[in-house]
Design an enzyme around this catalytic site. Structure first.
Site, short mmCIF file in Angstrom:
data_model
loop_
_atom_site.label_atom_id
_atom_site.label_comp_id
_atom_site.label_asym_id
_atom_site.label_seq_id
_atom_site.Cartn_x
_atom_site.Cartn_y
_atom_site.Cartn_z
N GLU A 42 0.87 -1.17 0.00
CA GLU A 42 0.00 0.00 0.00
C GLU A 42 0.91 1.23 0.00
O GLU A 42 1.80 1.32 0.85
CB GLU A 42 -0.88 -0.01 1.25
CG GLU A 42 -1.88 1.12 1.23
CD GLU A 42 -2.82 1.14 2.43
OE1 GLU A 42 -2.76 0.23 3.27
OE2 GLU A 42 -3.61 2.10 2.51
N ARG A 268 5.25 -12.91 9.79
CA ARG A 268 5.71 -11.54 9.67
C ARG A 268 7.08 -11.40 10.31
O ARG A 268 7.36 -12.09 11.28
CB ARG A 268 4.73 -10.70 10.49
CG ARG A 268 4.25 -9.47 9.88
CD ARG A 268 3.30 -8.77 10.84
NE ARG A 268 3.37 -7.37 10.52
CZ ARG A 268 2.78 -6.83 9.47
NH1 ARG A 268 2.03 -7.56 8.67
NH2 ARG A 268 2.92 -5.55 9.20
N LYS A 278 4.16 0.90 9.27
CA LYS A 278 4.30 2.18 8.59
C LYS A 278 3.60 3.28 9.36
O LYS A 278 4.08 4.41 9.39
CB LYS A 278 3.70 2.06 7.18
CG LYS A 278 4.63 1.34 6.23
CD LYS A 278 4.01 1.22 4.85
CE LYS A 278 2.98 0.13 4.84
NZ LYS A 278 2.43 -0.12 3.49
P1 ATP Z 1 2.52 -2.11 7.87
O1 ATP Z 1 1.69 -2.71 8.95
O2 ATP Z 1 3.95 -1.97 8.19
O3 ATP Z 1 1.94 -0.86 7.30
P2 ATP Z 1 1.35 -3.61 5.82
O4 ATP Z 1 1.19 -5.07 5.91
O5 ATP Z 1 0.16 -2.77 5.99
O6 ATP Z 1 2.53 -3.19 6.76
P3 ATP Z 1 1.57 -3.45 3.01
O7 ATP Z 1 2.09 -2.35 2.20
O8 ATP Z 1 0.12 -3.72 2.96
O9 ATP Z 1 2.05 -3.19 4.49
O10 ATP Z 1 2.40 -4.77 2.75
C1 ATP Z 1 2.79 -5.27 1.50
C2 ATP Z 1 3.20 -6.70 1.69
O11 ATP Z 1 4.28 -6.78 2.60
C3 ATP Z 1 2.08 -7.53 2.26
O12 ATP Z 1 2.00 -8.74 1.54
C4 ATP Z 1 2.48 -7.76 3.68
O13 ATP Z 1 1.99 -8.99 4.13
C5 ATP Z 1 4.00 -7.73 3.61
N1 ATP Z 1 4.57 -7.30 4.88
C6 ATP Z 1 4.33 -6.15 5.54
N2 ATP Z 1 4.99 -6.12 6.71
C7 ATP Z 1 5.66 -7.28 6.81
C8 ATP Z 1 6.54 -7.86 7.78
N3 ATP Z 1 6.82 -7.23 8.91
N4 ATP Z 1 7.06 -9.07 7.53
C9 ATP Z 1 6.78 -9.71 6.38
N5 ATP Z 1 5.98 -9.24 5.43
C10 ATP Z 1 5.42 -8.03 5.62
MG MG Z 2 -1.54 -2.73 4.81
#
Ligand code: ATP
Ligand code: MG
Length: 565
Positions: A42, A268, A278
């Site tokens: 995102e 994760r 983020k």
């Molecule tokens: P955040 O909570 O940090 O904003 P998010 O999951 O909302 O992270 P996205 O941009 O939606 O962030 O994530 C893109 C991809 O990265 C998704 O497939 C998510 O599962 C993966 N991802 C995000 N954070 C992690 C993490 N800490 N470890 C492994 N994969 C991750």
């Molecule tokens: Mg997200």
């Protein structure tokens, strides 16, 4: 702590559970042997090292099995998203060493999703609910008690279609209506209790402008985008496991041929003493607690890059920690181990004195300068050598001198001998102090026979010290970083906000350092080992005549000791 070193030399790496699934699917001929993955960030922040774990998997699986990997921006929420983030995400993925086969945006599919929603309405599988978000939440029930049907649940398909089109036409206010899937308000999986598909948002979108007054929610967008794109393996983190049945439910109503995407969840990445969200990282940036998304204390990829991490070290780290079905917290020292291991191979060795004090070699001729050959990197013969100066007036580390030293202090103290790197053995004879007792100068004599290659070069002394000459060395600023948080596992501390866990001493700036003259040609992000001090890189804030270095990591390697146990 869940740390498994699957990468130690000599041991053959076994397949991770996702590779096993992929190989099985290939064996069974699923999707006609096609492998397609996607990385779906995102664009609401910069990528962090957790994303690197997902990137290495998504791109890695495609590479390993001759498939494709798309970059798809999950831009379904115009309120938080920005092109700044889109650009940085692309830059960081490339920096990590990957390139996507196709670039898409979830917003590319807004039209198709809108059509699909209308089909579900016509089939009686979706309805417009006029209730507020609060009321809908109250009716949801709990995992142990069923929810309550909305009074709008049994509207006719015609009425629903009319209302849905008018939602998009902009006739209704934000929050006044939503589109919901009509599934089962008593379902044991809460995500099946008539989940929201669309909400009204009258906000300009960074790509579609004001075309849309309604935006799809994650559950209604993600799987369908996978389907439209022909993704075969949709890899995501464990918190989406509970969403998978709904992912499949929507796909069931979309699938036409034998192709079908499959969602697989993995753990994760969490790392001790830092946070990986983020939203929280944005709080640090906006609150001015760090200098920006690329502050070297941040776990963001741009922060790690600025700190001196290499793409190789990050990929090796990710490879070592592996992919499992259990969430855990990885020790930060494992990440540090990975960068130390790589920088040891590639970083030239140079001399820098971080906390300088003058050392005068009283029996060395005034005005004389000797140029000695110094090996640039003992781990890399091709790095060659350079000439470094030696003279009567030097700078050494203040900590390397003690006027009254304990027995085990092998460095400079009156009467004791030490070697000066690439030069002579010197004997300390005393020091001069100012009125406050602060040491101003240290005095030594040198023994000309002890020069490297000379007749007494093999004489044993217990310490070899680094130094720079007063005449040739350059002034520099050095930034030392420490943990961002004072708490090992912030997720465990439910009482406190993470902002109360910030380490007030995470940055220490040394303004009066001296570095050897060869560093005047250093370029931003160039890596160095400062002898005895650690690994450093040149910060992009540097200007000609104003060198600024970041400490990437210290030399001490605590992780390998743990790993060898
Ligand atoms: P955040 O909570 O940090 O904003 P998010 O999951 O909302 O992270 P996205 O941009 O939606 O962030 O994530 C893109 C991809 O990265 C998704 O497939 C998510 O599962 C993966 N991802 C995000 N954070 C992690 C993490 N800490 N470890 C492994 N994969 C991750
Ligand atoms: Mg997200």
């Amino acid at each position: 702590m869940t740390v498994v070193d699957t990468n130690s030399e000599g041991s053959k790496k076994s397949l991770n559970f996702i590779e096993q699934i992929v190989e099985n699917d290939l064996k069974e001929g699923k999707n006609r042997g096609r492998i397609a993955t996607r990385f779906p960030p995102e664009p609401n922040g910069y990528l962090h090292i957790g994303h690197a774990k997902a990137i290495c998997l998504d791109f890695g699986i495609a590479q390993k099995y001759g498939g494709t990997c798309n970059l798809r921006f999950d831009d379904t929420n115009p309120t938080k998203e920005d092109v700044e983030y889109v650009d940085s995400i692309m830059e960081d993925i490339r920096w990590l060493g990957f390139s996507w086969d196709n670039l898409f945006y979830a917003s590319d599919y807004f039209g198709k999703l809108f059509q699909f929603a209308q089909e579900l309405i016509k089939k009686g599988l979706a309805y417009v609910d006029d209730q507020s978000a609060e009321v809908i939440a109250q009716q949801k029930g709990t995992p142990t008690s069923p929810g309550v049907n909305s009074p709008y649940r049994n509207r006719s398909a015609e009425e629903n279609l009319d209302l849905f089109l008018r939602m998009q036409a902009g006739e209704f206010d934000e929050g006044s209506r939503v589109l919901r899937a009509k599934i089962d308000m008593a379902h044991s999986n809460m995500h099946f209790r008539d989940p929201l598909m669309y909400r009204i948002l009258k906000q300009a979108h960074h790509r579609t402008g004001n075309t849309w007054n309604i935006y799809p929610l994650y559950d209604f967008a993600h799987g369908q985008c996978d389907y439209f794109e022909g993704i075969t393996h949709s890899l995501c983190t464990l918190e989406f496991e509970i969403h998978r049945p709904l992912y499949d439910w929507f796909i069931d109503h979309l699938q036409e041929g034998d192709y079908r995407p499959r969602q697989i969840e993995f753990n994760r990445l969490n790392i001790t003493y830092t946070i990986m969200s983020k939203r929280k990282l944005l709080q640090l940036v906006e609150g001015g607690f760090v200098k920006g998304w690329d502050d070297p204390r941040m776990p963001t990829l741009c922060g790690l890059r600025r700190r001196g991490y290499t793409p190789e070290s990050i990929r090796n780290f990710i490879d070592r920690i592996g992919y499992t079905k259990f969430d855990g917290v990885i020790d930060q020292s494992l990440l540090e181990f990975a960068v130390r291991e790589h920088l040891n191979k590639i970083a030239p060795r140079v001399s820098a004195v971080l906390n300088p004090v003058k050392l005068i070699i009283t029996n060395y001729p005034e005005g004389k300068v000797e140029w000695n050959e110094a090996i640039n990197n003992p781990e890399d013969e091709s790095a060659g050598s350079r000439s470094i100066p030696f003279a009567r007036e030097l700078y050494v580390e203040r900590d390397d001198f003690m006027e009254e030293a304990p027995k085990k202090f092998y460095r400079l103290t009156p009467g004791q001998e030490v070697r000066l790197k690439n030069a002579y053995i010197v004997q300390c004879t005393g020091c001069k102090k100012d009125a406050d007792g602060q040491v101003q100068e240290i005095y030594c004599t040198y023994d000309p026979l002890t020069k490297e290659g000379g007749p007494e070069s093999k004489r044993k002394v217990k310490a070899t010290l680094h130094y720079v000459t007063v005449e040739h060395s350059l002034p520099a600023e050095v930034r030392l970083y420490d943990r961002l948080l004072t708490v090992e596992n912030p997720a465990e501390d439910k009482e406190r906000d993470f902002m109360d866990m910030l380490n007030p001493d995470s940055l220490k700036v040394l303004k009066d350092c001296r570095v050897e003259a060869s560093l005047q040609d250093a370029r931003p992000l160039d890596h160095f080992q400062f002898l005895r001090m650690g690994y450093f890189n040149l910060d992009p804030d540097s200007r000609p005549g104003q060198l600024i270095f970041n400490r990437t990591v210290g030399l001490r390697d605590t992780w390998s000791k743990i790993a060898k146990k």
